[in-house]
Design a protein around this motif. Structure first.
Motif, PDB file in Angstrom:
ATOM      1  N   GLN A  43       1.136  -1.312   0.093  1.00 32.97           N
ATOM      2  CA  GLN A  43       0.115  -0.132   0.151  1.00 32.97           C
ATOM      3  C   GLN A  43       0.955   1.689  -0.032  1.00 32.97           C
ATOM      4  OE1 GLN A  43      -3.270  -0.133   2.519  1.00 32.97           O
ATOM      5  NE2 GLN A  43      -3.699  -2.761   2.382  1.00 32.97           N
ATOM      6  N   ARG A  44       2.304   1.750   0.296  1.00 27.52           N
ATOM      7  CA  ARG A  44       3.065   2.697   0.216  1.00 27.52           C
ATOM      8  C   ARG A  44       3.702   2.486  -0.778  1.00 27.52           C
ATOM      9  NH1 ARG A  44       9.021   1.758   2.761  1.00 27.52           N
ATOM     10  NH2 ARG A  44       8.730   0.987   0.699  1.00 27.52           N
ATOM     11  N   ASP A  45       4.152   2.068  -1.658  1.00 27.73           N
ATOM     12  CA  ASP A  45       4.513   2.195  -2.754  1.00 27.73           C
ATOM     13  C   ASP A  45       3.539   1.742  -4.232  1.00 27.73           C
ATOM     14  OD1 ASP A  45       7.004   3.037  -2.286  1.00 27.73           O
ATOM     15  OD2 ASP A  45       7.432   0.732  -1.923  1.00 27.73           O
ATOM     16  N   LYS A  46       2.145   1.296  -3.439  1.00 29.78           N
ATOM     17  CA  LYS A  46       0.840   1.297  -4.612  1.00 29.78           C
ATOM     18  C   LYS A  46       1.622   0.560  -5.638  1.00 29.78           C
ATOM     19  CE  LYS A  46      -1.401   4.798  -3.087  1.00 29.78           C
ATOM     20  NZ  LYS A  46      -1.304   4.260  -2.066  1.00 29.78           N
ATOM     21  N   ILE A  47       1.789  -0.923  -5.277  1.00 27.07           N
ATOM     22  CA  ILE A  47       2.391  -1.691  -6.299  1.00 27.07           C
ATOM     23  C   ILE A  47       1.519  -3.068  -5.764  1.00 27.07           C
ATOM     24  CG2 ILE A  47       4.106  -3.267  -7.078  1.00 27.07           C
ATOM     25  CD1 ILE A  47       6.210  -0.849  -6.857  1.00 27.07           C
ATOM     26  N   LYS A  48       1.219  -4.137  -6.589  1.00 29.73           N
ATOM     27  CA  LYS A  48       0.355  -5.070  -6.340  1.00 29.73           C
ATOM     28  C   LYS A  48       0.651  -6.487  -6.976  1.00 29.73           C
ATOM     29  CE  LYS A  48      -3.922  -5.707  -9.150  1.00 29.73           C
ATOM     30  NZ  LYS A  48      -5.097  -6.065  -8.638  1.00 29.73           N
ATOM     31  N   VAL A  49       1.399  -7.074  -6.655  1.00 28.94           N
ATOM     32  CA  VAL A  49       2.135  -8.433  -7.002  1.00 28.94           C
ATOM     33  C   VAL A  49       1.200 -10.058  -7.021  1.00 28.94           C
ATOM     34  CG1 VAL A  49       3.995  -9.724  -7.222  1.00 28.94           C
ATOM     35  CG2 VAL A  49       4.266  -7.499  -6.250  1.00 28.94           C
ATOM     36  N   GLN A  50       0.733 -10.059  -8.300  1.00 32.21           N
ATOM     37  CA  GLN A  50       0.388 -11.369  -8.813  1.00 32.21           C
ATOM     38  C   GLN A  50       1.016 -12.595  -9.042  1.00 32.21           C
ATOM     39  OE1 GLN A  50      -2.786  -9.575 -11.760  1.00 32.21           O
ATOM     40  NE2 GLN A  50      -4.014  -9.769 -10.111  1.00 32.21           N
ATOM     41  N   PHE A  51       0.805 -13.727  -8.421  1.00 31.88           N
ATOM     42  CA  PHE A  51       1.644 -14.710  -8.492  1.00 31.88           C
ATOM     43  C   PHE A  51       0.910 -16.563  -9.674  1.00 31.88           C
ATOM     44  CE2 PHE A  51       3.373 -18.649  -6.586  1.00 31.88           C
ATOM     45  CZ  PHE A  51       3.939 -19.103  -7.472  1.00 31.88           C
ATOM     46  N   ALA A  52       0.545 -16.680  -9.947  1.00 34.15           N
ATOM     47  CA  ALA A  52      -0.094 -18.032 -10.394  1.00 34.15           C
ATOM     48  C   ALA A  52       0.734 -19.486 -10.618  1.00 34.15           C
ATOM     49  CB  ALA A  52      -1.282 -17.933 -11.123  1.00 34.15           C
ATOM     50  N   TYR A  53       0.438 -20.003 -10.675  1.00 36.20           N
ATOM     51  CA  TYR A  53       1.259 -21.678 -11.471  1.00 36.20           C
ATOM     52  C   TYR A  53       0.444 -22.324 -11.424  1.00 36.20           C
ATOM     53  CZ  TYR A  53       0.875 -23.716  -7.155  1.00 36.20           C
ATOM     54  OH  TYR A  53      -0.150 -23.973  -5.598  1.00 36.20           O
ATOM     55  N   ASP A  54       0.134 -23.052 -12.298  1.00 35.15           N
ATOM     56  CA  ASP A  54      -1.497 -24.493 -13.051  1.00 35.15           C
ATOM     57  C   ASP A  54      -0.781 -25.169 -11.648  1.00 35.15           C
ATOM     58  OD1 ASP A  54      -2.748 -25.725 -14.047  1.00 35.15           O
ATOM     59  OD2 ASP A  54      -2.213 -25.912 -15.756  1.00 35.15           O
ATOM     60  N   GLN A  55      -1.657 -25.697 -10.540  1.00 34.17           N
ATOM     61  CA  GLN A  55      -1.524 -26.232  -9.752  1.00 34.17           C
ATOM     62  C   GLN A  55      -2.071 -28.137 -10.791  1.00 34.17           C
ATOM     63  OE1 GLN A  55      -5.146 -24.765  -7.795  1.00 34.17           O
ATOM     64  NE2 GLN A  55      -3.750 -23.274  -6.370  1.00 34.17           N
ATOM     65  N   GLU A  56      -2.892 -27.859 -11.778  1.00 35.75           N
ATOM     66  CA  GLU A  56      -3.180 -29.658 -12.180  1.00 35.75           C
ATOM     67  C   GLU A  56      -1.883 -29.301 -12.591  1.00 35.75           C
ATOM     68  OE1 GLU A  56      -5.613 -30.847 -12.085  1.00 35.75           O
ATOM     69  OE2 GLU A  56      -6.855 -29.267 -10.342  1.00 35.75           O
ATOM     70  N   LYS A  57      -1.117 -28.992 -13.180  1.00 39.86           N
ATOM     71  CA  LYS A  57       0.426 -29.473 -13.944  1.00 39.86           C
ATOM     72  C   LYS A  57       1.709 -29.495 -12.933  1.00 39.86           C
ATOM     73  CE  LYS A  57      -1.182 -27.660 -18.358  1.00 39.86           C
ATOM     74  NZ  LYS A  57      -0.594 -27.094 -19.725  1.00 39.86           N
ATOM     75  N   ILE A  58       1.372 -29.692 -11.883  1.00 35.02           N
ATOM     76  CA  ILE A  58       2.837 -29.051 -11.159  1.00 35.02           C
ATOM     77  C   ILE A  58       3.308 -30.865 -11.255  1.00 35.02           C
ATOM     78  CG2 ILE A  58       1.571 -28.859  -9.181  1.00 35.02           C
ATOM     79  CD1 ILE A  58       4.192 -27.211  -8.440  1.00 35.02           C
ATOM     80  N   LYS A  59       4.554 -31.216 -11.260  1.00 34.82           N
ATOM     81  CA  LYS A  59       4.285 -32.540 -10.923  1.00 34.82           C
ATOM     82  C   LYS A  59       6.021 -32.500 -10.552  1.00 34.82           C
ATOM     83  CE  LYS A  59       1.662 -34.902 -14.534  1.00 34.82           C
ATOM     84  NZ  LYS A  59       0.935 -35.354 -14.879  1.00 34.82           N
ATOM     85  N   ILE A  60       5.830 -33.354  -9.843  1.00 38.63           N
ATOM     86  CA  ILE A  60       8.299 -33.110  -9.128  1.00 38.63           C
ATOM     87  C   ILE A  60       8.419 -33.490 -10.198  1.00 38.63           C
ATOM     88  CG2 ILE A  60       9.365 -35.119  -8.121  1.00 38.63           C
ATOM     89  CD1 ILE A  60       7.671 -33.328  -6.554  1.00 38.63           C
ATOM     90  N   ASN A  61       9.744 -32.850 -10.159  1.00 36.42           N
ATOM     91  CA  ASN A  61      11.132 -33.034 -11.236  1.00 36.42           C
ATOM     92  C   ASN A  61      10.569 -32.941 -12.705  1.00 36.42           C
ATOM     93  OD1 ASN A  61      13.551 -34.115  -9.330  1.00 36.42           O
ATOM     94  ND2 ASN A  61      12.079 -36.114  -9.501  1.00 36.42           N
ATOM     95  N   THR A  62       9.399 -31.878 -12.875  1.00 39.01           N
ATOM     96  CA  THR A  62       9.050 -31.679 -14.138  1.00 39.01           C
ATOM     97  C   THR A  62       9.052 -30.197 -14.174  1.00 39.01           C
ATOM     98  OG1 THR A  62       7.807 -33.406 -14.462  1.00 39.01           O
ATOM     99  CG2 THR A  62       7.415 -31.490 -15.737  1.00 39.01           C
ATOM    100  N   LEU A  63       9.251 -29.122 -14.983  1.00 41.79           N
ATOM    101  CA  LEU A  63       9.955 -27.723 -15.119  1.00 41.79           C
ATOM    102  C   LEU A  63       8.211 -27.197 -14.841  1.00 41.79           C
ATOM    103  CD1 LEU A  63      12.053 -26.678 -18.128  1.00 41.79           C
ATOM    104  CD2 LEU A  63      12.572 -26.478 -15.376  1.00 41.79           C
TER     105      LEU A  63
END
Length: 160
Positions: A43-63
């Motif tokens: 709120q001080r610097d008026k910056i919003k950061v959004q983060f996301a990843y595909d929860q269906e595609k996340i797997k061990i040892n896979t980018l």
């Protein structure tokens, strides 16, 4: 050093930089049912950061593509021309991506998670006028099918 040696050094150094930054991709976060967006608001610097990843595609040892979007929280326009740093924790290990030059407010990094569980993605944004930290959670589920293992792909339980 001769001109040829300088030229070879320059080409080699450029190739080194390219290969070490191959996990950095620039993309905007597109929403669908599989992607939940996490947000941090400074709120001080008026910056919003959004983060996301595909929860269906996340797997061990896979980018996995970890996507970020940095916006002015007042105008909803992208913050432009800043440096970003990303650190990913996996237990006691920390993986880092330094000096990511972001021109249009959107970027992503690719990371291969080696362990199941909850991991933290820590982001630092350096603009001309501020430094904004942010932290997000990534969950790598342990209920993944056994076919994702290269050792079990062709196995038959009756033969074990």
């Amino acid at each position: 050093m001769s001109f040829i040696q300088y030229l070879l050094f320059f080409i080699g150094f450029t190739l080194f930089l390219y290969l070490n930054n191959s996990n950095i991709i620039y993309s905007h976060i597109h929403t669908n049912n599989q992607i939940a967006i996490q947000e941090i608001l400074d709120q001080r610097d008026k910056i919003k950061v959004q983060f996301a990843y595909d929860q269906e595609k996340i797997k061990i040892n896979t980018l996995t593509d970890l996507k970020f979007s940095v916006l002015n929280s007042t105008t909803a326009e992208h913050i432009k021309n800043f440096l970003a740093r990303v650190a990913i924790t996996e237990g006691s290990e920390v993986f880092g991506f330094d000096d990511i030059k972001v021109n249009d407010g959107d970027f992503s990094v690719k990371h291969s998670f080696a362990n199941y569980g909850t991991h933290q993605v820590i982001l630092r944004i350096d603009t001309n006028s501020s430094i904004t930290p942010a932290a997000f959670d990534v969950i790598v589920p342990s209920y993944q099918s056994s076919s994702s293992s290269p050792f079990l792909a062709d196995s038959d339980k009756s033969k074990l």
